[in-house]
Design a protein around this motif. Structure first.
Motif, PDB file in Angstrom:
ATOM      1  N   MET A  86       0.555  -1.274   0.462  1.00 36.64           N
ATOM      2  CA  MET A  86       0.348   0.156  -0.113  1.00 36.64           C
ATOM      3  C   MET A  86       0.488   0.799   0.061  1.00 36.64           C
ATOM      4  SD  MET A  86      -3.245  -0.534  -0.039  1.00 36.64           S
ATOM      5  CE  MET A  86      -3.925   1.055  -0.208  1.00 36.64           C
ATOM      6  N   ILE A  87       2.192   1.082   0.358  1.00 38.56           N
ATOM      7  CA  ILE A  87       3.123   2.311   0.546  1.00 38.56           C
ATOM      8  C   ILE A  87       3.657   2.279  -0.394  1.00 38.56           C
ATOM      9  CG2 ILE A  87       4.937   3.491   1.980  1.00 38.56           C
ATOM     10  CD1 ILE A  87       4.143   1.576   4.768  1.00 38.56           C
ATOM     11  N   THR A  88       3.983   1.435  -0.829  1.00 37.99           N
ATOM     12  CA  THR A  88       5.383   1.650  -2.269  1.00 37.99           C
ATOM     13  C   THR A  88       3.458   1.758  -3.477  1.00 37.99           C
ATOM     14  OG1 THR A  88       6.044   0.339  -1.241  1.00 37.99           O
ATOM     15  CG2 THR A  88       5.877   0.548  -4.164  1.00 37.99           C
ATOM     16  N   GLY A  89       2.700   1.815  -3.730  1.00 38.65           N
ATOM     17  CA  GLY A  89       1.299   1.967  -4.860  1.00 38.65           C
ATOM     18  C   GLY A  89       1.211   3.438  -4.476  1.00 38.65           C
ATOM     19  N   LEU A  90       1.180   3.689  -3.060  1.00 34.03           N
ATOM     20  CA  LEU A  90       0.401   4.677  -2.860  1.00 34.03           C
ATOM     21  C   LEU A  90       1.344   6.277  -3.512  1.00 34.03           C
ATOM     22  CD1 LEU A  90      -1.735   4.628   0.153  1.00 34.03           C
ATOM     23  CD2 LEU A  90      -2.683   4.596  -2.301  1.00 34.03           C
ATOM     24  N   THR A  91       2.449   6.214  -2.917  1.00 37.06           N
ATOM     25  CA  THR A  91       3.969   6.356  -3.411  1.00 37.06           C
ATOM     26  C   THR A  91       3.908   6.927  -4.735  1.00 37.06           C
ATOM     27  OG1 THR A  91       4.918   6.100  -1.591  1.00 37.06           O
ATOM     28  CG2 THR A  91       5.903   6.996  -2.981  1.00 37.06           C
ATOM     29  N   GLN A  92       3.919   5.768  -5.393  1.00 37.37           N
ATOM     30  CA  GLN A  92       3.629   5.765  -7.383  1.00 37.37           C
ATOM     31  C   GLN A  92       3.143   6.136  -7.607  1.00 37.37           C
ATOM     32  OE1 GLN A  92       4.477   1.390  -7.681  1.00 37.37           O
ATOM     33  NE2 GLN A  92       6.373   1.497  -7.333  1.00 37.37           N
ATOM     34  N   ASN A  93       1.714   5.656  -7.353  1.00 37.96           N
ATOM     35  CA  ASN A  93       0.866   6.985  -7.971  1.00 37.96           C
ATOM     36  C   ASN A  93       0.434   8.369  -7.031  1.00 37.96           C
ATOM     37  OD1 ASN A  93      -1.475   5.790  -9.240  1.00 37.96           O
ATOM     38  ND2 ASN A  93      -0.523   3.722  -8.020  1.00 37.96           N
ATOM     39  N   GLY A  94       1.427   9.002  -6.860  1.00 41.38           N
ATOM     40  CA  GLY A  94       1.302  10.711  -6.295  1.00 41.38           C
ATOM     41  C   GLY A  94       0.571  10.536  -5.085  1.00 41.38           C
ATOM     42  N   SER A  95       0.414  10.109  -4.571  1.00 41.40           N
ATOM     43  CA  SER A  95      -0.601   9.990  -2.956  1.00 41.40           C
ATOM     44  C   SER A  95       0.442   9.801  -1.928  1.00 41.40           C
ATOM     45  CB  SER A  95      -1.553   9.260  -2.660  1.00 41.40           C
ATOM     46  OG  SER A  95      -2.909   9.340  -3.591  1.00 41.40           O
ATOM     47  N   GLY A  96       1.141  10.401  -1.708  1.00 42.21           N
ATOM     48  CA  GLY A  96       2.348  10.879  -0.846  1.00 42.21           C
ATOM     49  C   GLY A  96       1.951  11.184   0.910  1.00 42.21           C
ATOM     50  N   SER A  97       1.217  11.725   1.009  1.00 44.69           N
ATOM     51  CA  SER A  97       0.183  11.599   2.543  1.00 44.69           C
ATOM     52  C   SER A  97      -0.152  11.090   2.890  1.00 44.69           C
ATOM     53  CB  SER A  97      -0.441  13.141   1.653  1.00 44.69           C
ATOM     54  OG  SER A  97      -0.298  14.282   1.557  1.00 44.69           O
ATOM     55  N   LYS A  98      -0.540  10.290   1.738  1.00 43.85           N
ATOM     56  CA  LYS A  98      -1.539   8.982   2.088  1.00 43.85           C
ATOM     57  C   LYS A  98      -0.209   7.848   2.615  1.00 43.85           C
ATOM     58  CE  LYS A  98      -6.326   9.461  -0.229  1.00 43.85           C
ATOM     59  NZ  LYS A  98      -7.342   8.510  -0.741  1.00 43.85           N
ATOM     60  N   ALA A  99       0.566   7.505   2.003  1.00 45.51           N
ATOM     61  CA  ALA A  99       1.582   6.992   1.764  1.00 45.51           C
ATOM     62  C   ALA A  99       1.928   7.373   3.548  1.00 45.51           C
ATOM     63  CB  ALA A  99       2.356   6.761   0.335  1.00 45.51           C
ATOM     64  N   LEU A 100       2.093   8.100   3.747  1.00 45.82           N
ATOM     65  CA  LEU A 100       2.813   8.446   5.654  1.00 45.82           C
ATOM     66  C   LEU A 100       1.685   8.687   5.955  1.00 45.82           C
ATOM     67  CD1 LEU A 100       4.385  12.193   4.918  1.00 45.82           C
ATOM     68  CD2 LEU A 100       5.247  10.168   4.874  1.00 45.82           C
ATOM     69  N   ASP A 101       0.602   8.189   6.240  1.00 51.07           N
ATOM     70  CA  ASP A 101      -0.072   7.666   7.086  1.00 51.07           C
ATOM     71  C   ASP A 101       0.086   6.560   7.067  1.00 51.07           C
ATOM     72  OD1 ASP A 101      -1.229  10.742   7.404  1.00 51.07           O
ATOM     73  OD2 ASP A 101      -3.051  10.254   5.841  1.00 51.07           O
ATOM     74  N   LYS A 102       0.356   5.965   5.576  1.00 53.08           N
ATOM     75  CA  LYS A 102      -0.217   3.920   6.197  1.00 53.08           C
ATOM     76  C   LYS A 102       1.040   4.022   6.649  1.00 53.08           C
ATOM     77  CE  LYS A 102      -3.742   2.194   4.431  1.00 53.08           C
ATOM     78  NZ  LYS A 102      -4.856   3.272   4.293  1.00 53.08           N
TER      79      LYS A 102
END
Length: 743
Positions: free
Chosen positions: A241-257
């Motif tokens: 999830m962290i990797t996928g969110l980062t690759q999709n430009g959702s860095g803030s969500k990746a940090l939350d995860k």
């Protein structure tokens, strides 16, 4: 099986785990000496051990010496060759086997599959079916599906799916996971979802596989929904999830995860930290990046090369170059990724000279660059306009074969374009076997920076004809070209098409190009209306562009508006004072010029001093206006005096509008004679041999008089003079400039 055989088998297993080939051979010798007739089971284990340790010759020798090899023995040596990629030996053993079972067929298929030989694997699979469906098992289908995934072969995958249903393997989780993966990698996410939904039982691997597929397709909400429904999550689930969110430009969500993962108390690996650090870098989230760094220090991964490289990259992207240097220096082990992260970081933060130094240090350490590293250092040379060093790296690209990579070729096209060798840039472009959008953009930008308007537009049209999609940088190049050529309507057409046809959202640079397009052509009122209708206010460059055109067309009213707007935005920017002073000076309003100068002095605004530099024998010689610090000053000034006399004979008349002082005409002429670029050009004429182009770089824009004077100098001396100022390149040759009369 005897106790001694079991004991030796356990020891052989330990040798494999430790990768200790020498100890395995000693143990084998001991077995030969102590056991007269070793059991077949033990010999099979010796074959497997040698195979895992990479000694295929010993494994085959043991097999050939077996008095009565069993079916397990045949499968053991077949597996050794299969896993090692020795296909001819694998074929030989397979053909000699007295009988074959599912394990034999799976090893044979796996050998071809691991080498990416799709056709051969399919052929063996077909032979396996003819031999009897009883040989099929879940490993067969898993191996074939993984091969389909890697080869993106959806049609074969569908046929295999049919066989899976036909032979009753559709409920096996071990088969379902690679089937979901195959469909998702082929872009058939709905089929992947259907397979997932049809499974009577799902494990964490299958959930992770579908989540990966959803994220790969950019379906963030669906992946989050599925993630929330997971009955159990492992570290891979969270990292996915962290990797996928980062690759999709959702860095803030990746940090939350990542924060949630910490609260769950799960272990993290290098991929978790690598992804969350990438998210921090993408968000320029320096504080969060530091917190992750602090967390890493408490784990055993602080010395991990992958994590160290990610930390360097994160700090560089957050513009904390000193922190990046600190991490890089503390890394006990560095690979090409680590060095490249530091090199690229220097380049992106404007430290191009440091980037070149790091590359040279890397080579001294014996680390071979890859295409991305070499492309990055060439880009740094382009930013420095260092043709000499860039040409050396070009030679390295040829010698290493890395020039075949598009990243390196694109960097070289950019290098020669930015260094003023546009013909070399175009030649390299023509020699490229494959060109992408970056290749075309590099050449378009090169011609635009050179002031070759019609060539730029022609290239842009050819790019579109090839079906390639321009990006924002490409459009800036072609808009700039239209401005140079005075093609206002054409420029407007390109500006409108960037949104309607190419889906590019205009940024400030595009609006600035239109301001330049209108104001340069004298349509200042129209430029003013355009600015008032913009979705945001111009930046300093936009206002300075308008103000510069007001100086050119001597429009005091709009010039004052632009200058006041620029002062409001950047009170310490000297451009507003200087350009407005030029307008007043051209109108003879010396009181207003004096007032502006007084205002600059009272507010502590300082004009950046102009300087020009030229490279000779690996040394950079820097000059400022009226500079007499050079040991060659007497020669330089004498050279300029002679040139000035010849220029006047040829019809040269000094452009007094460049002098913003209320002094006598003779004094103005004297002030114009020794501008920094003229001093640098004179130096080049004295020391550079005939036939070698004179390359000068100036930190500010070339003034009108120097632009005109250099035309005459190129004609009189019959030399090519290349001047790179703050705006573009100027190639002076035979009394003309590449950008025409628009500088």
């Amino acid at each position: 099986m005897s106790l001694s055989s079991n004991y030796y088998c356990n020891l052989l297993k330990l040798c494999c785990q430790a990768g200790n080939h020498a100890q395995a051979k000693k143990l084998h010798c001991h077995i030969i000496k102590t056991i007269t007739s070793p059991e077949t089971f033990l010999l099979n284990n010796i074959i497997t051990t040698y195979g895992r340790l990479g000694n295929l010759r010993y494994a085959r020798h043991v097999f050939d010496q077996m008095p009565h090899p069993t079916h397990f023995s045949w499968n053991a040596i077949l597996s050794v060759y299969s896993k090692s990629g020795y296909l001819s030996e694998m074929q030989e053993i397979f053909d000699l086997m007295p009988r074959r079972d599912g394990v034999s067929w799976n090893s044979f298929i796996s050998g071809h599959a691991s080498c990416g030989l799709l056709a051969e694997a399919v052929k063996v699979y077909s032979l396996m079916l003819r031999d009897g469906a009883a040989n099929l098992n879940r490993i067969t289908f898993s191996t074939m599906l993984v091969l389909c995934s890697s080869q993106r072969c959806a049609n074969l995958g569908r046929q295999l799916h049919g066989h899976i249903v036909k032979f009753g393997f559709e409920s096996y989780v071990f088969v379902g996971s690679p089937l979901v993966d195959m469909y998702s990698k082929a872009g058939l996410i709905l089929d992947a979802q259907r397979v997932f939904d049809s499974m009577p039982e799902r494990n964490v691997v299958m959930y992770n596989t579908l989540i990966t597929g959803l994220l790969r397709r950019g379906l963030i909400e669906d992946s989050e929904c599925l993630f929330s429904k997971m009955p159990e999550k492992d570290s891979i689930s969270w990292t996915t999830m962290i990797t996928g969110l980062t690759q999709n430009g959702s860095g803030s969500k990746a940090l939350d995860k990542f924060r949630e993962m910490i609260l769950e108390g799960l272990g993290m690996d290098q991929y978790t930290f690598g992804s969350v650090l990438t998210a921090c870098g993408g968000l320029f989230a320096l504080e969060e990046g530091k917190q992750v760094h602090a967390y890493i220090i408490r784990t055993e991964l602080i010395d991990n090369i992958f994590v160290g490289s990610a930390l360097v990259d994160m700090y560089c992207k957050c513009r904390s170059i000193k922190a990046a240097e600190g991490v890089f220096k503390r890394m006990s082990c560095k690979n090409v990724v680590s060095w490249t992260a530091m090199l690229v970081g220097y380049g992106q933060n404007g430290y191009s000279e440091e980037a070149v130094r790091v590359f040279c240090d890397m080579q001294r350490k014996g680390v071979e660059p890859d295409d991305f590293t070499l492309g990055s250092v060439i880009s740094s040379c382009a930013n420095l306009a260092s043709l000499e060093e860039g040409a050396q790296f070009h030679g390295q690209a040829l010698a290493s074969g890395l020039i075949s990579f598009i990243t390196v070729s694109n960097a070289l096209v950019t290098l020669y374009g930015k260094c003023g060798s546009i013909e070399d840039s175009h030649r390299l472009f023509n020699e490229m076997n494959i060109r992408d959008e970056v290749s075309w953009t590099a050449l378009v930008s090169g011609y635009a920076q050179f002031g070759k308007a019609y060539e730029t537009i022609d290239l842009f049209e050819r790019m579109l004809a090839h079906g390639l999609k321009p990006d924002g940088v490409t459009v800036i190049g072609v808009l700039s070209a239209c401005s140079r050529a005075g093609l206002v309507d054409k420029g407007h057409q390109y500006f409108e098409s960037m949104v309607k046809e190419h889906g590019i959202t205009p940024i400030m640079d595009h609006y600035t190009c239109i301001i330049d397009l209108l104001s340069r052509s004298g349509r200042l009122e129209e430029a003013k209306r355009f600015i008032n209708e913009m979705p945001f206010h111009p930046d300093a460059i936009g206002w300075a562009t308008l103000l510069s055109s007001c100086r050119l067309h001597r429009n005091i009213e709009i010039g004052k508006w632009a200058a006041e707007s620029l002062l409001e935005l950047e009170p310490q920017n000297p451009a507003s004072y200087i350009l407005l002073s030029s307008i007043y000076a051209a109108k003879g309003k010396w009181n207003e010029v004096a007032n502006l100068r007084r205002g600059m002095r009272d507010k502590g605004v300082r004009k950046e001093p102009g300087c020009s530099w030229i490279k000779y024998k690996s040394r950079v010689h820097i000059f400022s206006a009226d500079d007499q610090s050079s040991p060659f000053s007497d020669q330089i000034y004498a050279k300029l005096e002679k040139l000035n006399c010849k220029m006047i004979e040829e019809g040269y008349e000094p452009d007094m509008s460049s002098v913003l002082h209320d002094v006598e005409e003779s004094e103005k002429k004297k002030m114009l004679n020794y501008h920094s670029e003229k001093l640098a050009i004179a130096f080049g004429l004295i020391f550079l041999p005939a036939g070698v182009p004179i390359r000068v770089v100036k930190n500010l824009r070339v003034c009108g008089d120097c632009h005109n004077a250099t035309k005459y100098i190129s004609k009189i001396t019959k030399r090519e003079i290349l001047v790179r100022d703050a705006v573009r390149y100027h190639l002076f040759k035979d009394g003309t400039c590449s950008c025409g009369d628009f500088w």
